[in-house]
Design a protein around this motif. Structure first.
Motif, PDB file in Angstrom:
ATOM      1  N   UNK A  92      -1.641  53.439 102.382  1.00 18.55           N
ATOM      2  CA  UNK A  92      -2.277  52.830 103.554  1.00 18.55           C
ATOM      3  C   UNK A  92      -1.549  53.247 104.827  1.00 18.55           C
ATOM      4  N   UNK A  93      -0.221  53.358 104.750  1.00 17.51           N
ATOM      5  CA  UNK A  93       0.569  53.807 105.885  1.00 17.51           C
ATOM      6  C   UNK A  93       0.166  55.222 106.302  1.00 17.51           C
ATOM      7  N   UNK A  94      -0.050  56.104 105.322  1.00 15.56           N
ATOM      8  CA  UNK A  94      -0.507  57.457 105.651  1.00 15.56           C
ATOM      9  C   UNK A  94      -1.863  57.414 106.338  1.00 15.56           C
ATOM     10  N   UNK A  95      -2.718  56.494 105.898  1.00 15.43           N
ATOM     11  CA  UNK A  95      -4.003  56.327 106.563  1.00 15.43           C
ATOM     12  C   UNK A  95      -3.834  55.930 108.017  1.00 15.43           C
ATOM     13  N   UNK A  96      -2.855  55.062 108.311  1.00 13.84           N
ATOM     14  CA  UNK A  96      -2.582  54.664 109.693  1.00 13.84           C
ATOM     15  C   UNK A  96      -2.059  55.838 110.516  1.00 13.84           C
ATOM     16  N   UNK A  97      -1.189  56.639 109.912  1.00 13.07           N
ATOM     17  CA  UNK A  97      -0.642  57.813 110.607  1.00 13.07           C
ATOM     18  C   UNK A  97      -1.773  58.771 110.986  1.00 13.07           C
ATOM     19  N   UNK A  98      -2.658  59.032 110.035  1.00 17.61           N
ATOM     20  CA  UNK A  98      -3.775  59.948 110.293  1.00 17.61           C
ATOM     21  C   UNK A  98      -4.728  59.368 111.332  1.00 17.61           C
ATOM     22  N   UNK A  99      -4.996  58.068 111.255  1.00 13.93           N
ATOM     23  CA  UNK A  99      -5.883  57.437 112.233  1.00 13.93           C
ATOM     24  C   UNK A  99      -5.328  57.581 113.647  1.00 13.93           C
ATOM     25  N   UNK A 100      -4.019  57.459 113.784  1.00 12.51           N
ATOM     26  CA  UNK A 100      -3.374  57.625 115.085  1.00 12.51           C
ATOM     27  C   UNK A 100      -3.560  59.046 115.605  1.00 12.51           C
ATOM     28  N   UNK A 152       0.024  61.780  90.135  1.00 13.21           N
ATOM     29  CA  UNK A 152      -1.411  62.027  90.170  1.00 13.21           C
ATOM     30  C   UNK A 152      -1.926  62.067  91.601  1.00 13.21           C
ATOM     31  N   UNK A 153      -3.100  62.656  91.748  1.00 12.23           N
ATOM     32  CA  UNK A 153      -3.796  62.677  93.032  1.00 12.23           C
ATOM     33  C   UNK A 153      -4.243  61.271  93.389  1.00 12.23           C
ATOM     34  N   UNK A 154      -3.979  60.865  94.634  1.00 10.29           N
ATOM     35  CA  UNK A 154      -4.427  59.553  95.116  1.00 10.29           C
ATOM     36  C   UNK A 154      -5.050  59.707  96.497  1.00 10.29           C
ATOM     37  N   UNK A 155      -5.556  58.599  97.014  1.00  9.64           N
ATOM     38  CA  UNK A 155      -6.163  58.667  98.338  1.00  9.64           C
ATOM     39  C   UNK A 155      -5.120  58.923  99.424  1.00  9.64           C
ATOM     40  N   UNK A 156      -3.827  58.690  99.132  1.00  5.97           N
ATOM     41  CA  UNK A 156      -2.791  59.090 100.075  1.00  5.97           C
ATOM     42  C   UNK A 156      -2.788  60.593 100.278  1.00  5.97           C
TER      43      UNK A 156
END
Length: 215
Positions: A92-100, A152-156
């Motif tokens: 989720x943190x990576x999602x925040x980084x990308x959103x920024x 494994x591959x994840x949404x991160x």
């Protein structure tokens, strides 16, 4: 099986990682792509989205908005979430980084003054490269089998890959971006994710009605 309907503009943008997550997870969804004028002239005022924003996911009539929330939900549904709670939080943190990064780039592209636009996009690009350094460190400290988390591959992985692929290569299915050459772990990881069969299949068969990319 629930029916999933994802609505967004005909660009990659904030919905592309959600689309890829559905595809990689092997779960069918209705991929609705609309024109900006259609959204602003009619659909936004209709109350379809309770927050007045896209993307929008409908699940058997129930509605979810906010791209990061949708992505996290879809990843759990299709089996692409990490198993450990801390790793879920990191994804989720990576999602925040990308959103920024996305917000900075979008603001730059929307700037009308040429000088301000050039400065804004230059600063946004510098921030992208800085974050690549962060991704490099995270990969080298966390990875067991080349992915960000666990083995494994994840949404991160998908949220970072989709952004880098869109920004540097405009959605191309070929090769590693030249801009990543100073980040060896990130290069190895990028190629690992790119060549996952269902990721590669998605990249090689883009929608035929896509508009211009926004980044």
């Amino acid at each position: 099986m629930p029916r999933y309907k994802l609505t967004y503009f005909s660009i990659r943008g904030k919905a592309e990682c959600i689309r890829i997550t559905f595809a990689v997870g092997g779960v069918e969804f209705e991929n609705v792509r609309i024109k900006p004028e259609e959204w602003h002239s009619k659909l936004k005022q209709s109350g379809l989205s309770p927050t007045g924003k896209l993307p929008l996911l409908e699940v058997d009539g129930k509605v979810l908005t906010a791209s990061k929330a949708i992505l996290s939900y879809v990843a759990r549904v299709v089996g692409l979430a990490p198993e450990e709670s801390f790793n879920i939080a990191q994804a989720d943190m990576l999602g925040d980084v990308i959103a920024d990064l996305e917000d900075n780039l979008t603001a730059g592209f929307m700037e009308t003054d040429p000088d301000k636009k050039e400065k804004a996009l230059s600063a946004a690009n510098e921030k992208v490269l800085q974050r690549c350094g962060y991704f490099e460190k995270l990969l080298s400290s966390n990875s067991k089998q080349g992915f960000f988390f666990e083995d494994k591959l994840t949404y991160g992985d998908l949220v970072v890959f989709t952004f880098l692929n869109s920004y540097f290569l405009k959605g191309s299915s070929e090769g590693i971006p030249d801009q990543l050459k100073d980040f060896p772990c990130l290069c190895t990881w990028y190629e690992l994710v790119r060549t996952q069969p269902k990721v590669l299949e998605w990249l090689q068969n883009p929608p035929t009605d896509m508009f211009e990319y926004i980044y």
